[in-house]
Motif scaffolding. Structure first.
Motif, short mmCIF file in Angstrom:
data_model
loop_
_atom_site.label_atom_id
_atom_site.label_comp_id
_atom_site.label_asym_id
_atom_site.label_seq_id
_atom_site.Cartn_x
_atom_site.Cartn_y
_atom_site.Cartn_z
N LEU A 203 -78.04 15.51 11.54
CA LEU A 203 -78.88 14.00 10.99
C LEU A 203 -80.07 15.09 10.71
CD1 LEU A 203 -77.58 11.17 11.53
CD2 LEU A 203 -77.18 11.86 9.31
N ALA A 204 -80.43 15.49 12.04
CA ALA A 204 -81.99 16.20 12.17
C ALA A 204 -81.62 17.14 11.88
CB ALA A 204 -82.41 15.94 13.59
N GLU A 205 -80.73 18.26 11.64
CA GLU A 205 -81.15 19.74 11.42
C GLU A 205 -81.98 19.70 9.71
OE1 GLU A 205 -80.39 23.53 9.69
OE2 GLU A 205 -79.24 21.86 8.77
N PRO A 206 -81.21 19.37 8.76
CA PRO A 206 -82.18 19.49 7.04
C PRO A 206 -83.88 18.98 6.93
CG PRO A 206 -79.48 18.06 7.14
CD PRO A 206 -80.28 17.95 8.87
N ALA A 207 -84.28 18.28 8.03
CA ALA A 207 -84.96 17.54 7.79
C ALA A 207 -86.12 18.18 9.33
CB ALA A 207 -85.42 16.08 8.70
N GLY A 208 -85.56 20.21 9.78
CA GLY A 208 -86.75 20.55 10.53
C GLY A 208 -87.06 20.05 11.92
N LEU A 209 -86.14 19.32 12.36
CA LEU A 209 -86.17 17.90 13.47
C LEU A 209 -84.75 18.71 14.31
CD1 LEU A 209 -87.24 14.91 12.10
CD2 LEU A 209 -88.68 16.42 13.50
N THR A 210 -85.28 18.70 15.58
CA THR A 210 -84.21 18.75 16.43
C THR A 210 -83.99 17.10 16.87
OG1 THR A 210 -85.36 18.32 18.66
CG2 THR A 210 -84.90 20.31 17.49
N ALA A 211 -82.31 17.21 17.48
CA ALA A 211 -82.49 14.41 18.27
C ALA A 211 -83.47 14.73 19.18
CB ALA A 211 -80.95 15.13 18.81
N ALA A 212 -83.87 15.35 19.92
CA ALA A 212 -85.00 15.16 21.10
C ALA A 212 -86.19 15.25 19.78
CB ALA A 212 -85.30 16.38 22.01
N TRP A 213 -86.44 15.65 19.11
CA TRP A 213 -88.06 15.94 18.40
C TRP A 213 -87.90 14.36 17.72
CZ3 TRP A 213 -89.63 20.58 15.81
CH2 TRP A 213 -89.90 21.63 16.38
N TRP A 214 -86.25 13.63 16.63
CA TRP A 214 -86.33 13.30 16.61
C TRP A 214 -86.65 11.44 16.61
CZ3 TRP A 214 -80.44 11.78 13.75
CH2 TRP A 214 -81.24 9.93 13.33
N GLN A 215 -85.68 11.71 18.12
CA GLN A 215 -86.05 10.85 18.96
C GLN A 215 -87.83 10.27 19.90
OE1 GLN A 215 -83.53 11.70 22.97
NE2 GLN A 215 -83.77 9.76 22.80
N VAL A 216 -88.40 11.34 19.68
CA VAL A 216 -90.02 10.89 19.74
C VAL A 216 -90.97 10.49 18.85
CG1 VAL A 216 -91.67 12.24 21.17
CG2 VAL A 216 -89.28 12.71 22.55
#
Length: 163
Positions: free
Chosen positions: A30-43
Motif C-alpha cells: 500500500l505504501a510503495e506507490p506513495a513513495g513510502l515504506t511501511a515503517a515510514w507510513w507507521q511513523v
C-alpha cells in the motif's frame, strides 16, 4: 495441571507473528506507490492527529525509541515531516507531518479503504471487524499487565517470589 493455557498462548503467538508478517507485507504494498515504506507510513500515521516526541511515538507503536528516531530523521530529510519546538521539553522536539507527508498518506487512502472494505466482507460485517479489534486490544493490554509474571522459576533472592 492442564496445558490448555500454554497451548492457547503458543497458538496465539504464532497467529500474531503470522498476522504481523501479513500486515507488514500488505503495508509495504500500500505504501510503495506513495513513495513510502511501511515503517515510514507507521511513523507518519502516529503523528497525523498531533505532533509527538520520538519517545511518545515509540510508546504508541511499541517499538524502540532508536528505531523511531532513525525513521523520523529520514522523514525529515525527505521533507515528509519536520521537527517542531516542544513546549513541554526543550530538547525532545515534536515530530509533525509536512504537507508533503500528509499528501503521501493521502495517496495510500484509496488502497487502504479497499483493503478495509475487503476485510469487513471477509469477517462478516463491521460489527465482527470491531469485535476483532476489541479482542486484539484486550490481548495487548493483558500482555502488558502480565509483564514480569512469566519467569520460568522463582528468584530465591527476591522476597516477592517466596510463597
Amino acid at each position: 495441571m492442564s496445558r490448555a493455557p500454554q497451548d492457547a498462548l503458543s497458538r496465539t503467538a504464532l497467529g500474531v507473528f503470522r498476522l504481523n508478517g501479513q500486515f507488514l507485507a500488505v503495508s509495504e504494498e500500500l505504501a510503495e506507490p506513495a513513495g513510502l515504506t511501511a515503517a515510514w507510513w507507521q511513523v507518519l500515521g502516529a503523528v497525523l492527529p498531533e505532533p509527538l516526541p520520538v519517545a511518545g511515538i515509540a510508546r504508541v507503536m511499541g517499538i524502540t525509541r532508536q528505531s523511531v528516531q532513525r525513521i523520523a530523521d529520514l522523514l525529515v530529510r525527505e521533507g515528509l515531516a519536520a521537527y517542531e519546538p516542544n513546549p513541554a521539553h526543550r530538547r525532545a522536539k515534536l515530530l509533525a507531518p509536512t504537507e508533503a507527508g500528509r499528501a503521501a498518506i493521502g495517496r495510500i487512502e484509496p488502497g487502504h479503504a479497499r483493503l478495509a472494505a475487503a476485510l469487513v466482507g471477509e469477517l462478516g460485517g463491521q460489527e465482527a471487524f470491531d469485535e476483532t479489534v476489541r479482542v486484539l486490544e484486550r490481548l495487548s493490554g493483558a500482555l502488558e499487565r502480565a509483564g514480569g509474571t512469566y519467569r520460568s522459576s522463582p528468584d530465591p533472592s527476591d522476597p516477592s517470589d517466596l510463597p
